[in-house]
Design a protein around this motif. Structure first.
Motif, PDB file in Angstrom:
ATOM      1  N   ALA A  11       0.782  -1.035  -0.104  1.00  0.00           N
ATOM      2  CA  ALA A  11      -0.089   0.115  -0.153  1.00  0.00           C
ATOM      3  C   ALA A  11       1.033   1.210   0.162  1.00  0.00           C
ATOM      4  O   ALA A  11       1.777   1.383   0.996  1.00  0.00           O
ATOM      5  CB  ALA A  11      -0.995  -0.100   1.281  1.00  0.00           C
ATOM      6  N   PRO A  12       0.803   2.024  -0.923  1.00  0.00           N
ATOM      7  CA  PRO A  12       1.572   3.466  -1.113  1.00  0.00           C
ATOM      8  C   PRO A  12       1.026   4.038   0.269  1.00  0.00           C
ATOM      9  O   PRO A  12       0.148   4.354   0.536  1.00  0.00           O
ATOM     10  CB  PRO A  12       1.187   4.122  -2.213  1.00  0.00           C
ATOM     11  CG  PRO A  12       0.426   2.819  -3.096  1.00  0.00           C
ATOM     12  CD  PRO A  12      -0.150   2.156  -2.220  1.00  0.00           C
ATOM     13  N   GLU A  13       2.312   4.732   0.846  1.00  0.00           N
ATOM     14  CA  GLU A  13       2.050   5.488   1.870  1.00  0.00           C
ATOM     15  C   GLU A  13       1.225   6.794   1.498  1.00  0.00           C
ATOM     16  O   GLU A  13       1.522   7.100   0.510  1.00  0.00           O
ATOM     17  CB  GLU A  13       3.393   5.838   2.523  1.00  0.00           C
ATOM     18  CG  GLU A  13       4.634   6.614   1.870  1.00  0.00           C
ATOM     19  CD  GLU A  13       5.535   6.679   2.737  1.00  0.00           C
ATOM     20  OE1 GLU A  13       6.337   7.857   2.203  1.00  0.00           O
ATOM     21  OE2 GLU A  13       6.011   5.993   3.698  1.00  0.00           O
ATOM     22  N   ALA A  14       0.909   7.542   2.743  1.00  0.00           N
ATOM     23  CA  ALA A  14      -0.076   8.858   2.381  1.00  0.00           C
ATOM     24  C   ALA A  14       0.806   9.932   1.215  1.00  0.00           C
ATOM     25  O   ALA A  14      -0.111  10.157   0.532  1.00  0.00           O
ATOM     26  CB  ALA A  14      -0.320   9.393   3.620  1.00  0.00           C
ATOM     27  N   ARG A  17       0.581   8.538  -2.225  1.00  0.00           N
ATOM     28  CA  ARG A  17      -0.995   8.608  -2.531  1.00  0.00           C
ATOM     29  C   ARG A  17      -1.401   9.757  -2.850  1.00  0.00           C
ATOM     30  O   ARG A  17      -1.956  10.270  -3.975  1.00  0.00           O
ATOM     31  CB  ARG A  17      -1.675   7.904  -1.715  1.00  0.00           C
ATOM     32  CG  ARG A  17      -1.596   6.232  -1.546  1.00  0.00           C
ATOM     33  CD  ARG A  17      -2.806   5.681  -0.778  1.00  0.00           C
ATOM     34  NE  ARG A  17      -3.048   6.359   0.490  1.00  0.00           N
ATOM     35  CZ  ARG A  17      -2.426   6.001   1.604  1.00  0.00           C
ATOM     36  NH1 ARG A  17      -1.790   5.145   1.586  1.00  0.00           N
ATOM     37  NH2 ARG A  17      -2.992   6.666   2.654  1.00  0.00           N
ATOM     38  N   ALA A  18      -1.037  10.838  -2.092  1.00  0.00           N
ATOM     39  CA  ALA A  18      -1.392  12.238  -2.349  1.00  0.00           C
ATOM     40  C   ALA A  18      -0.578  13.064  -3.381  1.00  0.00           C
ATOM     41  O   ALA A  18      -1.599  13.644  -4.259  1.00  0.00           O
ATOM     42  CB  ALA A  18      -0.974  13.153  -1.069  1.00  0.00           C
ATOM     43  N   LEU A  20       0.160  11.586  -6.126  1.00  0.00           N
ATOM     44  CA  LEU A  20      -0.563  10.699  -7.495  1.00  0.00           C
ATOM     45  C   LEU A  20      -2.028  11.360  -7.479  1.00  0.00           C
ATOM     46  O   LEU A  20      -2.196  11.538  -8.627  1.00  0.00           O
ATOM     47  CB  LEU A  20      -0.475   9.069  -7.365  1.00  0.00           C
ATOM     48  CG  LEU A  20       0.853   8.659  -7.181  1.00  0.00           C
ATOM     49  CD1 LEU A  20       0.710   6.959  -6.864  1.00  0.00           C
ATOM     50  CD2 LEU A  20       1.700   8.662  -8.773  1.00  0.00           C
ATOM     51  N   THR A  21      -2.520  11.382  -6.683  1.00  0.00           N
ATOM     52  CA  THR A  21      -3.686  11.985  -6.627  1.00  0.00           C
ATOM     53  C   THR A  21      -3.869  13.455  -6.976  1.00  0.00           C
ATOM     54  O   THR A  21      -4.530  13.812  -8.030  1.00  0.00           O
ATOM     55  CB  THR A  21      -4.749  11.968  -5.331  1.00  0.00           C
ATOM     56  OG1 THR A  21      -4.580  10.803  -4.918  1.00  0.00           O
ATOM     57  CG2 THR A  21      -6.010  12.601  -5.271  1.00  0.00           C
ATOM     58  N   ASP A 120      -0.791   3.541  -8.969  1.00  0.00           N
ATOM     59  CA  ASP A 120      -1.530   2.843  -7.766  1.00  0.00           C
ATOM     60  C   ASP A 120      -3.072   2.679  -8.331  1.00  0.00           C
ATOM     61  O   ASP A 120      -3.840   2.038  -7.705  1.00  0.00           O
ATOM     62  CB  ASP A 120      -1.899   3.836  -6.563  1.00  0.00           C
ATOM     63  CG  ASP A 120      -2.234   5.396  -7.312  1.00  0.00           C
ATOM     64  OD1 ASP A 120      -2.046   5.685  -8.529  1.00  0.00           O
ATOM     65  OD2 ASP A 120      -2.601   6.152  -6.426  1.00  0.00           O
ATOM     66  N   GLU A 121      -3.204   2.960  -9.597  1.00  0.00           N
ATOM     67  CA  GLU A 121      -4.648   2.670 -10.323  1.00  0.00           C
ATOM     68  C   GLU A 121      -4.505   2.926 -11.685  1.00  0.00           C
ATOM     69  O   GLU A 121      -3.393   3.333 -12.451  1.00  0.00           O
ATOM     70  CB  GLU A 121      -5.632   3.545  -9.672  1.00  0.00           C
ATOM     71  CG  GLU A 121      -5.837   4.879 -10.032  1.00  0.00           C
ATOM     72  CD  GLU A 121      -7.025   5.558  -9.632  1.00  0.00           C
ATOM     73  OE1 GLU A 121      -7.942   5.583 -10.204  1.00  0.00           O
ATOM     74  OE2 GLU A 121      -6.732   6.293  -8.601  1.00  0.00           O
ATOM     75  N   CYS A 404       5.036  10.097 -12.968  1.00  0.00           N
ATOM     76  CA  CYS A 404       4.935   9.084 -12.115  1.00  0.00           C
ATOM     77  C   CYS A 404       6.285   8.562 -11.670  1.00  0.00           C
ATOM     78  O   CYS A 404       6.815   8.342 -10.461  1.00  0.00           O
ATOM     79  CB  CYS A 404       4.306   7.884 -12.641  1.00  0.00           C
ATOM     80  SG  CYS A 404       2.296   8.255 -12.592  1.00  0.00           S
TER      81      CYS A 404
END
Length: 479
Positions: A11-14, A17-18, A20-21, A120-121, A404
């Motif tokens: 699971a990518p850490e916060a 993830r932030a 990439l979002t 991540d997606e 990325c």
């Protein structure tokens, strides 16, 4: 072809993830489909548009080869002996059976152009209920397809080509490691065992015509104890053999369209000398011996993607493919360039219509050419703008891939700011010689470097000055 295939394990850490979002928001990446497009997809999934009397090929035991988690399955194959040669039957998802030209879902696919891959997606070209459901060549499901039948001689040369609409049913969803294991253990049944024979025959022909297939490894970022480690997943021989079937079909598609006088090709001019020179400097940085009398193609075939430095170099070789584009022609007016330099032959994208917009149009042009019929009006109407749409979509996909890489590599190095690494300057800005690009020896990543008198092509010690996932930046300075 992407500069990097990136996958994050765990699971990518916060912060990652932030970042990439935020990248998806910045690029305006569409996350959801308009309600009317989804409604059309739901109707099409229940009642696809099929010919009045479709060719029934459901008795052929097709199989698919994809990563284990994949569900958007564009291609299924069956291989057999045909006299002293071979028969390749290759079923490609018939997306046109589900997308009505000129309405909401069609418009949305023209907006998206390609499936986008983030660590991540995945942001799909078509709604999941089609791309991972009704249109996907999932096992034990009857599906509409464009069925290619290509007969080869004993050496792998093409003898005859046919493509027609058909109903097919895959019997098995296979993955690369399982395929490789069955072939190596000699437990594969003949339709699968022939993948090695045909794949190797086509690889030999590729060498003869001067083509190059890059065995680009997947870069894997593994999260352990709140830190990241860099590794590569090297492709197996089965990956290459499978790719040869797709290349064979793309070359057959190009020949069909050229003979018919109307089509859309994937073209690539020869690489400029400057790009090859940069690769030579990258080879130097990674301790790869590249004598001047050795050609680029010969060097590529000598590399072992299981070796990390060779893997990193193969990643950088994809820079020579950045000039690829889509070339449309019609009414017998052939373009000046009809070949793809890496394939060393005319070539077309037609085997991934669930993930690439142009493939739906190429498939329709080939079906018409094989039947001796004019292409559908909706295909001809889209041809003039298709290269521009694909170019825009490809640029966005390239931006996603590059950003990325920067984000993930910044996450990899974020706790190592101030450390010193061994590297080599592989590029210096022509109009701003204090800025350049440095290739690290370990970890095998690339970053921007700023400093006076950057020694192009020479090894040096560099200090990491910035590694910020939120800003997608990795920066170095001479130590």
């Amino acid at each position: 072809m992407p500069r990097r295939h990136i996958r994050v394990t765990g699971a990518p850490e916060a912060p990652l993830r932030a970042a990439l979002t935020a990248l998806r928001t910045e690029l305006g990446v569409p996350e959801s489909y308009p309600p009317e497009a989804l409604a059309e997809a739901e109707r099409a999934a229940k009642t696809p548009a099929l010919p009045a009397h479709p060719h029934d090929a459901t008795d052929i035991p097709f199989f698919t080869i994809d990563p284990p988690a994949s569900t958007d399955l564009d291609q299924a194959m069956h291989l057999s002996r045909q006299g002293t040669g071979y028969r390749v039957q290759y079923a490609i998802a018939d997306v046109a059976a589900f997308v009505v030209p000129g309405v909401a879902l069609d418009a949305e696919t023209h907006r998206r152009v390609t499936t986008l891959y983030f660590p991540d997606e995945r942001i799909p070209l078509h709604p999941a209920l089609l791309s991972e459901g009704a249109a996907s060549l999932l096992p034990d499901q009857v599906r509409p397809a464009a069925l290619w039948t290509i007969d080869l001689d004993a050496d792998g040369h093409t003898l005859a080509v046919d493509v027609r609409r058909a109903l097919v049913r895959s019997r098995a969803k296979l993955d690369y490691e399982g395929v490789q294991r069955q072939i190596d253990d000699k437990t594969a049944e003949e339709p699968l065992a022939l993948l090695k024979e045909i794949g190797q025959a086509r690889e030999r022909l590729e060498v003869e015509r001067g083509g190059i297939s890059l065995n680009v490894p997947e870069q894997e970022i593994v999260e352990r104890n709140h830190a990241y480690e860099l590794s590569y997943r090297a492709p197996l021989p089965a990956d290459g053999w499978n790719a040869q079937i797709s290349l064979l079909t793309g070359m057959a598609a190009a020949d069909l369209m050229l003979a018919a006088g109307t089509g859309v090709l994937r073209t690539l001019p020869a690489a400029p000398d400057g790009a090859v020179g940069r690769l030579r400097r990258t080879a130097h940085a990674l301790h790869i011996d590249w004598p001047h009398h050795v050609s680029y193609a010969r060097l590529i075939r000598s590399l072992d993607p299981h070796r990390p430095h060779h893997a990193a170099f193969l990643q950088e070789c994809t820079t020579l493919l950045r000039g690829a584009g889509y070339t449309v022609f019609r009414d017998g007016n052939l373009p000046a360039i009809t070949t793809h330099a890496a394939v060393a032959a005319p070539y077309a994208h037609c085997t991934a219509p669930l993930r690439r917009l142009a493939d739906r149009y190429a498939s329709e042009l080939c079906l018409a050419a094989a039947a001796g019929e004019p292409p559908p009006d909706w295909v001809l109407a889209a041809l003039d703008t298709l290269p521009h749409e694909m170019a825009d979509g490809s640029r966005r996909a390239g931006t996603v891939e590059r950003e990325c890489v920067d984000i993930v590599e910044a996450a990899l190095l974020k706790d190592r700011v101030g450390e010193v690494f061994d590297g080599c300057v592989v590029e210096v800005e022509e109009h701003q010689p204090t800025l350049g690009t440095v290739q690290l020896e370990s970890p095998a990543i690339i970053g921007r470097i700023e400093g006076e008198h950057l020694p192009l092509g020479e090894r040096l010690r560099v200090r990491l000055t910035q590694a910020d996932p939120a800003a997608a930046k990795v920066r170095f300075a001479p130590a």
